[in-house]
Design an enzyme around this catalytic site. Structure first.
Site, PDB file in Angstrom:
ATOM      1  N   PRO A   1       3.892  -0.505  -5.067  1.00 56.75           N
ATOM      2  CA  PRO A   1       4.501   0.412  -4.114  1.00 56.75           C
ATOM      3  C   PRO A   1       3.481   1.456  -3.651  1.00 56.75           C
ATOM      4  CG  PRO A   1       5.830   0.222  -6.117  1.00 56.75           C
ATOM      5  CD  PRO A   1       4.519  -0.433  -6.404  1.00 56.75           C
ATOM      6  N   LYS A   2       3.618   1.908  -2.418  1.00 60.00           N
ATOM      7  CA  LYS A   2       2.766   2.984  -1.916  1.00 60.00           C
ATOM      8  C   LYS A   2       3.506   4.306  -2.075  1.00 60.00           C
ATOM      9  CE  LYS A   2       0.005   4.555   1.983  1.00 60.00           C
ATOM     10  NZ  LYS A   2       0.443   5.967   1.813  1.00 60.00           N
ATOM     11  N   TRP A   3       3.005   5.135  -2.948  1.00 62.87           N
ATOM     12  CA  TRP A   3       3.659   6.398  -3.272  1.00 62.87           C
ATOM     13  C   TRP A   3       3.338   7.457  -2.234  1.00 62.87           C
ATOM     14  CZ3 TRP A   3       7.127   6.447  -7.156  1.00 62.87           C
ATOM     15  CH2 TRP A   3       7.107   5.330  -8.005  1.00 62.87           C
TER      16      TRP A   3
END
Length: 354
Positions: A34-36
């Site tokens: 996931p891209k935080w």
């Protein structure tokens, strides 16, 4: 030798791609995460518990240590030994089962007053999500392939509890595509693909990021001049709410030198003028980040509609500066409402964290 904060590491970066890439496009395959949506941070822990045992560096190598005392305590008490971690500082909001990332609360954590920092650390405590291990013990891992670094990170973080977390990962591209859709509801803004065989490359765009891409039609309510004094620097945008009130939602910028000058002529017929024929100015919102920056703008009649590209919303505003796409002379300004926006389905942040 273990990397140190005195010689800070520049984070490895990602370049944008339109779709989640296939693993066979990169030698050695890809790992997806996931891209935080938080503050990128490199954490240096020397393994001791005394003052100065932890330093938190930002993407620009500015030290964030003083702003997150609760994380400094967590790193020094929970981590099993000396290490250098790459990850993201985030703040969450919402009750259990309905939590999501809270960008606004996170930005408020950067404050010059120590008393305010202490208060916010208690009211809106941060978490750290680790996704890479750059050093452990007395060993630098910068030359080690990511696949091995990740395995060692999982070993290091095993049993380490909140507020330190491990980012999920997968080698299944279909699951990564599912994450791209689902995790947005928890406030995340995309998926990152990392070459499994790649060493850590500071300041190089080795990773691949896929973010959400949407369009919206917005009313141009004004413009700010470019810092150079030549042409339009940014367009101010608005949308009509359910009560028919025009609300500020952000801005569009990043125009070429030539385009900035063209916009002056294109917007001139819409400029509000006083009895002397001079443009009417407005004053934009100020924050502690504005300083002495000129936030004034030229006001326009709310008639011109523009189509813009955006990734996500934060409350009632565009989360990031949006991109100009095209004028929409076929649209009435009053038709530009919040109802047109594509909003993600809510997703509990706890289901994303490890």
């Amino acid at each position: 030798m273990l990397p140190a904060a005195s010689d800070p590491i520049a984070p490895m970066l990602a370049k944008s791609v339109d779709t989640v890439p296939l693993p066979d496009k990169v030698a050695g395959g890809l790992s997806y995460e996931p891209k935080w949506d938080g503050f990128r941070a490199i954490v240096y822990f020397d393994g001791t518990s005394g003052p100065g045992s932890v330093e938190i560096g930002s993407r620009g190598s500015k030290m964030l240590t003083r702003y997150f005392p609760e994380l400094v305590e967590a790193f020094s008490t929970l981590l099993p030994g000396p290490c250098v971690l790459d990850g993201e500082i985030v703040v969450q909001k919402g009750a259990a089962g309905h939590a999501k990332l809270d960008w606004d609360s996170l930005t408020q954590r950067i404050h010059p007053a120590a008393s305010r920092v202490k208060k916010l650390a208690e009211e809106t405590p941060a978490m750290f999500v680790a996704f890479d291990l750059l050093g452990a013990g007395d060993e630098s891992l910068l030359e080690v392939p990511f696949g091995e670094r990740r395995e060692r990170l999982e070993t290091l973080m095993a049993g380490v509890g909140h507020p330190l977390h491990l980012s999920q990962r997968t080698t299944d591209v279909e699951l990564a595509r599912q994450w791209l859709t689902e995790f947005e509801g928890a406030g995340l803004d995309g998926v990152v693909a990392k070459p499994l065989a790649a060493p850590y490359a500071p300041n190089k765009r080795i990773m691949l990021k896929t973010k959400h891409h949407r369009t919206a039609d917005a009313v141009v309510t004004g413009y700010r001049m470019h810092a150079s004094g030549n042409g339009v620097g940014s367009l101010l945008l608005g949308l009509y709410d359910a009560d028919g009130e025009l609300q500020s939602v952000g801005g569009a910028s990043a125009f070429s030198d030539a385009r900035r000058l063209e916009l002056i002529d294109e917007l001139d017929p819409f400029v509000l003028r006083d009895e002397n024929g001079d443009p009417v100015k407005g004053e934009g919102e100020r924050s502690r980040f504005s300083g002495s920056k000129d936030v004034s703008f030229v006001r326009l009649r709310p008639e011109k509609v523009v189509e813009v590209r955006y990734d996500q919303m934060e409350g009632s505003r565009f989360r990031h500066t949006v991109q100009f796409d095209r004028w929409r002379p076929d649209r009435e300004a009053r038709s530009c409402t919040f109802e047109q926006l594509d909003l993600p389905t809510a997703y509990d942040l706890s289901r994303v964290l490890v």
